[in-house]
Design a protein around this motif. Structure first.
Motif, PDB file in Angstrom:
ATOM      1  N   ALA A 253       0.853  -1.195   0.000  1.00 29.02           N
ATOM      2  CA  ALA A 253       0.000   0.000   0.000  1.00 29.02           C
ATOM      3  C   ALA A 253       0.881   1.234   0.000  1.00 29.02           C
ATOM      4  O   ALA A 253       1.876   1.309   0.709  1.00 29.02           O
ATOM      5  N   VAL A 254       0.560   2.186  -0.760  1.00 30.76           N
ATOM      6  CA  VAL A 254       1.331   3.429  -0.843  1.00 30.76           C
ATOM      7  C   VAL A 254       0.576   4.528  -0.112  1.00 30.76           C
ATOM      8  O   VAL A 254      -0.604   4.738  -0.365  1.00 30.76           O
ATOM      9  N   GLU A 255       1.292   5.212   0.882  1.00 36.96           N
ATOM     10  CA  GLU A 255       0.658   6.284   1.644  1.00 36.96           C
ATOM     11  C   GLU A 255       0.585   7.547   0.809  1.00 36.96           C
ATOM     12  O   GLU A 255       1.493   7.842   0.025  1.00 36.96           O
ATOM     13  N   SER A 256      -0.456   8.262   1.075  1.00 32.43           N
ATOM     14  CA  SER A 256      -0.603   9.559   0.415  1.00 32.43           C
ATOM     15  C   SER A 256      -0.097  10.627   1.387  1.00 32.43           C
ATOM     16  O   SER A 256      -0.752  10.920   2.393  1.00 32.43           O
ATOM     17  N   LEU A 257       1.095  11.196   1.197  1.00 33.20           N
ATOM     18  CA  LEU A 257       1.744  12.139   2.104  1.00 33.20           C
ATOM     19  C   LEU A 257       1.427  13.569   1.696  1.00 33.20           C
ATOM     20  O   LEU A 257       1.527  13.919   0.517  1.00 33.20           O
TER      21      LEU A 257
END
Length: 379
Positions: free
Chosen positions: A38-42
């Motif tokens: 999963a890729v975090e949205s920063l």
């Protein structure tokens, strides 16, 4: 062995294979479905804002703690200074015949005996814990006659009684310099009693509580107090008195001289003729007496004023009080000793406020009894 043709091996059934993922080359883009994570949205701006707020709150907290510590230190030092400036509490256990007993005994000095059996009064200072209640200083007189015009001098012992004492402090944190006590020749107390009593009530020989309060207020007043003491000293009342200085830390004569000279200069402008040449010469004599070396703590320095206002300076570098005093200087001009006395007794700024308060309370003890009774009881 013959086999049945029907029993021939049939082809094995196989499950259908899943399609292989497309092969990824270094030029192909990486898809989210192919990473397996999963890729975090920063939000970089939000993180920067929160970091800035944290650092700001941290600085505010640290500075608040620093200022609170400094304030607590100064407040504690101020409270300690006020406690140290309080005059020594006085005792009510003295007999009625004692000159320090009577009305208001709860505010009177504690009189104890030292190891030599002398009456001493606690100072409240650990380095110089006590002052003698009385001291004896030889008074030089001459026996001039018609047949012997140059007759020899005779030293007669004169007893002085302690009126009040206190500690001299400097700087806002109250660094202690010396303990000072004011002594009056026992035989001259009656003249001071009479002058101060008549100031309040010309017909009285002693003052009642209300009149004593009036006198106390007058002596504590900056203007009236200085006017009263200046007039008394100019008239030679009391005729003989002494300020006894005992350092609580190692010092030197130059340091003591500078403080006393500044005190005299502050009072001199109010005196007539203080700018003339003779007064300047008297100040030179005063400075010369202090052209010496060190003054260790607990050593005794006496400033003695006689009936003519002449100032004598004696220093005791030896052991017990009075055994090794040496005359180190004299000043004949009465204005010098008067200005020096006013530095301790009256005015908007005195050398030791606790000493002035203690001296005034000692005066109250005198004027509550008939004139002449104090000297008779002390003797």
């Amino acid at each position: 062995m013959l086999r049945n043709p029907a029993l021939r091996r049939l082809p094995r059934a196989t499950a259908p294979r899943a399609p292989l993922p497309p092969r990824r080359t270094f030029l192909s883009a990486r898809g989210d479905s192919s990473s397996g994570r999963a890729v975090e949205s920063l939000n970089v701006r939000e993180l920067a804002r929160k970091s800035h707020e944290y650092q700001r709150n941290r600085r505010i907290f640290l500075w608040s703690g620093t200022f609170a510590g400094i304030f607590s230190f100064l407040y504690t030092g101020h409270k300690l200074y006020l406690e140290l400036q309080k005059p020594a509490q006085l005792d009510s256990s003295l007999p009625s015949s004692d000159p320090l007993s009577g009305a208001g005994a709860a505010d009177r000095k504690v009189v104890v005996r030292d190891e030599d059996g002398r009456d001493v009064i606690p100072t409240g200072n650990t380095t110089v814990p006590t002052f003698p209640r009385t001291i004896t200083i030889p008074t030089t007189t001459t026996t001039a006659t018609a047949t012997t015009p140059s007759s020899p001098t005779i030293d007669l012992p004169t007893e002085y009684t302690l009126v009040g004492l206190g500690t001299r402090t400097v700087t806002f944190i109250g660094i202690q310099v010396y303990v000072v006590g004011y002594y009056i020749a026992t035989a001259d107390i009656a003249a001071l009693q009479n002058a101060l009593t008549k100031k309040i009530n010309p017909l009285a020989t002693s003052l009642v509580p209300g009149e004593r309060d009036e006198l106390r207020s007058a002596l504590l007043d900056h203007v009236e107090g200085e006017r009263t003491w200046d007039g008394l000293l100019a008239e030679g009342i009391p005729a003989r008195s002494v300020f006894r200085l005992v350092p609580v830390r190692d010092t030197d004569f130059h340091h003591l001289r500078d403080g006393l000279v500044n005190a005299i200069k502050a009072r001199a402008p109010a005196m007539a003729g203080a700018e003339d040449e003779s007064f300047g010469e008297a100040m030179k004599q005063f400075r010369t007496a202090f052209n010496r070396g060190s003054v260790p703590k607990k050593k005794e320095l006496l400033l003695i004023r006689d009936g003519e206002g002449r100032l004598s300076i004696e220093y005791n570098a030896g052991g017990k009080s009075g055994k090794k005093r040496q005359l180190i200087g004299t000043v004949d001009d009465e204005r010098v000793s008067r200005a020096l006395w006013l530095n301790y007794l009256a005015g908007a700024k005195v050398a030791s406020e606790p000493a002035r308060a203690s001296i005034i309370e000692g005066i109250m003890e005198f004027v509550e009894r008939p004139v002449g009774s104090v000297a008779a009881q002390v003797v």
